[in-house]
Design an enzyme around this catalytic site. Sequence first.
Site, PDB file in Angstrom:
ATOM      1  N   TYR A  92      -1.269   2.160  13.031  1.00  0.00           N
ATOM      2  CA  TYR A  92      -1.125   1.854  11.609  1.00  0.00           C
ATOM      3  C   TYR A  92      -1.637   3.891  11.483  1.00  0.00           C
ATOM      4  O   TYR A  92      -0.479   4.478  10.950  1.00  0.00           O
ATOM      5  CB  TYR A  92      -1.786   1.076  10.725  1.00  0.00           C
ATOM      6  CG  TYR A  92      -1.315   1.756   9.782  1.00  0.00           C
ATOM      7  CD1 TYR A  92      -0.155   1.622   8.618  1.00  0.00           C
ATOM      8  CD2 TYR A  92      -2.550   1.915   8.791  1.00  0.00           C
ATOM      9  CE1 TYR A  92       0.058   1.484   7.531  1.00  0.00           C
ATOM     10  CE2 TYR A  92      -2.658   2.416   7.229  1.00  0.00           C
ATOM     11  CZ  TYR A  92      -1.017   2.224   6.351  1.00  0.00           C
ATOM     12  OH  TYR A  92      -1.239   2.381   4.586  1.00  0.00           O
ATOM     13  N   LYS A 147       0.686   6.806  10.415  1.00  0.00           N
ATOM     14  CA  LYS A 147       0.955   7.665   9.095  1.00  0.00           C
ATOM     15  C   LYS A 147       0.858   9.490   9.013  1.00  0.00           C
ATOM     16  O   LYS A 147       1.402  10.282   8.226  1.00  0.00           O
ATOM     17  CB  LYS A 147      -0.252   6.839   8.414  1.00  0.00           C
ATOM     18  CG  LYS A 147      -0.018   5.026   7.972  1.00  0.00           C
ATOM     19  CD  LYS A 147       1.361   5.387   6.945  1.00  0.00           C
ATOM     20  CE  LYS A 147       1.897   5.628   4.746  1.00  0.00           C
ATOM     21  NZ  LYS A 147       2.300   5.676   4.990  1.00  0.00           N
TER      22      LYS A 147
HETATM   23  N1  LIG Z   1      -2.201  -0.914   0.311  1.00  0.00           N
HETATM   24  C1  LIG Z   1      -3.117   0.205   0.642  1.00  0.00           C
HETATM   25  O1  LIG Z   1      -4.682   0.158   0.473  1.00  0.00           O
HETATM   26  C2  LIG Z   1      -2.592   1.346   0.595  1.00  0.00           C
HETATM   27  C3  LIG Z   1      -3.054   2.827   1.236  1.00  0.00           C
HETATM   28  C4  LIG Z   1      -3.290   4.581   1.477  1.00  0.00           C
HETATM   29  C5  LIG Z   1      -1.841   3.994   1.786  1.00  0.00           C
HETATM   30  N2  LIG Z   1      -0.946   2.852   1.383  1.00  0.00           N
HETATM   31  C6  LIG Z   1       0.115   3.020   1.950  1.00  0.00           C
HETATM   32  O2  LIG Z   1       1.378   2.593   0.557  1.00  0.00           O
HETATM   33  C7  LIG Z   1       2.786   2.712   0.812  1.00  0.00           C
HETATM   34  C8  LIG Z   1       2.354   1.034   0.104  1.00  0.00           C
HETATM   35  O3  LIG Z   1       1.361   0.379   0.707  1.00  0.00           O
HETATM   36  P1  LIG Z   1       1.406  -1.350  -0.651  1.00  0.00           P
HETATM   37  O4  LIG Z   1       0.506  -1.374  -0.132  1.00  0.00           O
HETATM   38  O5  LIG Z   1       2.206  -1.344  -1.256  1.00  0.00           O
HETATM   39  O6  LIG Z   1       2.061  -2.078   0.844  1.00  0.00           O
HETATM   40  P2  LIG Z   1       2.966  -3.130   0.894  1.00  0.00           P
HETATM   41  O7  LIG Z   1       3.836  -3.803   2.161  1.00  0.00           O
HETATM   42  O8  LIG Z   1       2.532  -3.993  -0.512  1.00  0.00           O
HETATM   43  O9  LIG Z   1       4.514  -2.475   0.470  1.00  0.00           O
HETATM   44  C9  LIG Z   1       5.258  -1.753   1.740  1.00  0.00           C
HETATM   45  C10 LIG Z   1       6.896  -2.012   1.149  1.00  0.00           C
HETATM   46  O10 LIG Z   1       7.635  -0.920   2.100  1.00  0.00           O
HETATM   47  C11 LIG Z   1       8.640  -2.411   2.382  1.00  0.00           C
HETATM   48  N3  LIG Z   1       9.047  -1.950   3.359  1.00  0.00           N
HETATM   49  C12 LIG Z   1       8.919  -2.335   5.375  1.00  0.00           C
HETATM   50  N4  LIG Z   1       9.280  -2.117   6.080  1.00  0.00           N
HETATM   51  C13 LIG Z   1      10.402  -1.578   5.364  1.00  0.00           C
HETATM   52  C14 LIG Z   1      11.307  -1.082   6.414  1.00  0.00           C
HETATM   53  N5  LIG Z   1      11.258  -1.163   7.110  1.00  0.00           N
HETATM   54  N6  LIG Z   1      12.427  -0.557   5.246  1.00  0.00           N
HETATM   55  C15 LIG Z   1      12.928  -0.420   4.246  1.00  0.00           C
HETATM   56  N7  LIG Z   1      11.867  -1.172   3.510  1.00  0.00           N
HETATM   57  C16 LIG Z   1      10.575  -1.547   3.815  1.00  0.00           C
HETATM   58  C17 LIG Z   1       8.152  -3.436   2.613  1.00  0.00           C
HETATM   59  O11 LIG Z   1       9.264  -4.640   2.674  1.00  0.00           O
HETATM   60  C18 LIG Z   1       7.723  -3.225   1.127  1.00  0.00           C
HETATM   61  O12 LIG Z   1       7.778  -3.900  -0.301  1.00  0.00           O
HETATM   62  C19 LIG Z   1       2.857   2.704   2.096  1.00  0.00           C
HETATM   63  O13 LIG Z   1       3.143   3.891   2.740  1.00  0.00           O
HETATM   64  C20 LIG Z   1       1.550   2.331   2.960  1.00  0.00           C
HETATM   65  O14 LIG Z   1       1.491   3.186   4.123  1.00  0.00           O
HETATM   66  C21 LIG Z   1      -0.990   1.385   0.719  1.00  0.00           C
HETATM   67  C1  LIG Z   2     -15.931  -7.446   7.295  1.00  0.00           C
HETATM   68  C2  LIG Z   2     -15.087  -7.592   6.985  1.00  0.00           C
HETATM   69  C3  LIG Z   2     -15.867  -8.800   6.243  1.00  0.00           C
HETATM   70  O1  LIG Z   2     -16.173  -9.252   4.875  1.00  0.00           O
HETATM   71  C4  LIG Z   2     -14.653  -7.806   5.381  1.00  0.00           C
HETATM   72  C5  LIG Z   2     -13.098  -6.504   6.047  1.00  0.00           C
HETATM   73  C6  LIG Z   2     -12.508  -5.824   4.752  1.00  0.00           C
HETATM   74  C7  LIG Z   2     -10.935  -5.376   5.803  1.00  0.00           C
HETATM   75  C8  LIG Z   2      -9.632  -6.271   6.011  1.00  0.00           C
HETATM   76  C9  LIG Z   2     -11.003  -4.140   5.091  1.00  0.00           C
HETATM   77  C10 LIG Z   2     -11.841  -2.882   4.931  1.00  0.00           C
HETATM   78  C11 LIG Z   2     -11.353  -1.622   4.397  1.00  0.00           C
HETATM   79  C12 LIG Z   2      -9.938  -2.212   4.303  1.00  0.00           C
HETATM   80  C13 LIG Z   2      -8.812  -0.597   4.607  1.00  0.00           C
HETATM   81  C14 LIG Z   2      -9.008   0.223   3.296  1.00  0.00           C
HETATM   82  O2  LIG Z   2      -8.557  -0.487   1.740  1.00  0.00           O
HETATM   83  C15 LIG Z   2      -8.089   1.092   3.472  1.00  0.00           C
HETATM   84  C16 LIG Z   2      -6.976   1.103   4.213  1.00  0.00           C
HETATM   85  C17 LIG Z   2      -5.375   1.937   4.036  1.00  0.00           C
HETATM   86  C18 LIG Z   2      -3.711   1.607   3.742  1.00  0.00           C
HETATM   87  O3  LIG Z   2      -3.303   2.593   3.836  1.00  0.00           O
HETATM   88  C19 LIG Z   2      -3.717   0.518   3.826  1.00  0.00           C
HETATM   89  C20 LIG Z   2      -4.748  -0.731   4.223  1.00  0.00           C
HETATM   90  C21 LIG Z   2      -6.005  -0.365   4.902  1.00  0.00           C
HETATM   91  C22 LIG Z   2      -6.022   0.014   6.105  1.00  0.00           C
HETATM   92  C23 LIG Z   2      -7.111  -1.136   3.941  1.00  0.00           C
HETATM   93  C24 LIG Z   2      -7.155  -2.926   4.395  1.00  0.00           C
HETATM   94  C25 LIG Z   2      -8.416  -4.148   4.697  1.00  0.00           C
HETATM   95  C26 LIG Z   2      -9.343  -3.222   5.636  1.00  0.00           C
HETATM   96  C27 LIG Z   2      -9.605  -2.628   6.884  1.00  0.00           C
END
Ligand SMILES: NC(=O)c1ccc[n+]([C@@H]2O[C@H](COP(=O)([O-])OP(=O)(O)OC[C@H]3O[C@@H](n4cnc5c(N)ncnc54)[C@H](O)[C@@H]3O)[C@@H](O)[C@H]2O)c1
Ligand SMILES: C[C@@H](CO)CCC[C@@H](C)[C@H]1CC[C@H]2[C@@H]3[C@H](O)C=C4C[C@@H](O)CC[C@]4(C)[C@H]3CC[C@]12C
Length: 440
Positions: free
Chosen positions: A230, A234
């Site tokens: 992952y 990214k």
């Molecule tokens: N959730 C977090 O904490 C977090 C933190 C940093 C960055 N991000 C980034 O933010 C973006 C959104 O993440 P999110 O948490 O909303 O995830 P999410 O899984 O809720 O949303 C991702 C969306 O992309 C769509 N998708 C996946 N594969 C696809 C494909 N092949 N074609 C078209 N659509 C597709 C999914 O259906 C979904 O609706 C991602 O790029 C993720 O890397 C998320």
């Molecule tokens: C050891 C457990 C005891 O309670 C807790 C495990 C928690 C993990 C599942 C999450 C801790 C940190 C999270 C990640 C972080 O917040 C940032 C992210 C970046 C984003 O791009 C995708 C999601 C994630 C990797 C997020 C996922 C869940 C954790 C690893």
Amino acid sequence: MPVEHRVAARGRLRARVVGVVAGRVSVPGMGQEGEGGASGRGRCVGWPALDERRGPLQASLGTLGQRLQPGMADSAQAQKLVYLVTGGCGFLGEHVVRMLLQREPRLGELRVFDRHLGPWLEELKTGPVRVTAIQGDVTEAHEVAAAVAGAHVVIHTAGLVDVFGRASPETIHEVNVQGTRNVIEACVQTGTRFLVYTSSMEVVGPNTKGHPFYRGNEDTLYEAVHRHPYPCSKALAERLVLEANGREVHGGLPLVTCALRPTGIYGEGHQIMRDFYRQGLRLGGWLFRAIPASVEHGRVYVGNVAWMHVLAARELERRAALMGGQVYFCYDGSPYKSYEDFNMEFLGPCGLQLVGARPLLPYWLLVFLAALNALLQWLLRPLVLYAPLLNPYTLAVANTTFTVSTDKAQRHFGYEPLFSWEDSRTRTILWVQAAGSSAQ
Ligand SMILES: NC(=O)c1ccc[n+]([C@@H]2O[C@H](COP(=O)([O-])OP(=O)(O)OC[C@H]3O[C@@H](n4cnc5c(N)ncnc54)[C@H](O)[C@@H]3O)[C@@H](O)[C@H]2O)c1
Ligand SMILES: C[C@@H](CO)CCC[C@@H](C)[C@H]1CC[C@H]2[C@@H]3[C@H](O)C=C4C[C@@H](O)CC[C@]4(C)[C@H]3CC[C@]12C
């Protein structure tokens, strides 16, 4: 009943466009600072270099309607713009879509592109802005190209967020890297000039060595070394986006790109938060501390992340020289806390308690359990998908300090958080309560 359109180009089936309000797909139409230290241009151990796996964009865009001059000319300031949000039905994507509808006065059409369309899109179709739902896959270049054609701005949030081993490394790479490449190529071919990419803090770290990143900013030096698919994907995708800045798009003008790097996003729709809540309910209202309270984990409210995307997209033209090719951490007033203590800000008011001022299990035992989970996942894979929250990677992320302190987005495009910490907290608590009770 949603109207269904099939957009054909070059005789091939394009992305499925579902529920176009006015029944049309394309409304074609329509400008560096040397910052960037916590660059995320790190190494992905065991992953292909950027130029490998590159495939040509196969779609042709010829039949998708007339095209005005690319770019947003001054004389056309009042012109309504076409935005495309990929991944618009995801956790963050839905907030971006709703934020655009609420806060982008120049919005004329909003295209929501996702592999899985949400039923909530229906309710958006009664508003003044044309909302075009497009079911499509970012790994399919022709589907992406069909959706991008005629858009002025693309906000690319679609991604496969998987740190639990649910998807294969190849699939993660395909969606996050090839999908992003398809979006860039589509912009170049169709003349779309403005691209905002949702990157991640994980492009920087935590690294495989567990080095702390303590309230760092975009210029903080950090050894970014990734092993997990992952963060690797990214980092590669972000690099593609930044390197694409300045490329000539159809019509002769330059592409302007930037990348936003959220830390851990929380808020309405955050599935992991809901899972922790349900787990706590199952355990009689208790959660057990596993991570020392001294480990800071960066978190940012989804509404503020969405607002940052909207502002960045809006300002990319006017501030192209400053913003083009830049990265921005996403930040707001959320407090610096450990992952578990932060979650308790919401789960506490919902009736859960975190047991222990210090971790209840010794760290070596957690490492052992995480490794055991990884082994079980591997052994059981032919039979069943075993993907618990705890694995060596998630343990390392949760157990390594990673927080940001920056004002770069404020300096470059005037970002101020739209939601205070108190608002963000209240909204999230209300959502957890509702999501928890609907599960009962
Ligand atoms: N959730 C977090 O904490 C977090 C933190 C940093 C960055 N991000 C980034 O933010 C973006 C959104 O993440 P999110 O948490 O909303 O995830 P999410 O899984 O809720 O949303 C991702 C969306 O992309 C769509 N998708 C996946 N594969 C696809 C494909 N092949 N074609 C078209 N659509 C597709 C999914 O259906 C979904 O609706 C991602 O790029 C993720 O890397 C998320
Ligand atoms: C050891 C457990 C005891 O309670 C807790 C495990 C928690 C993990 C599942 C999450 C801790 C940190 C999270 C990640 C972080 O917040 C940032 C992210 C970046 C984003 O791009 C995708 C999601 C994630 C990797 C997020 C996922 C869940 C954790 C690893």
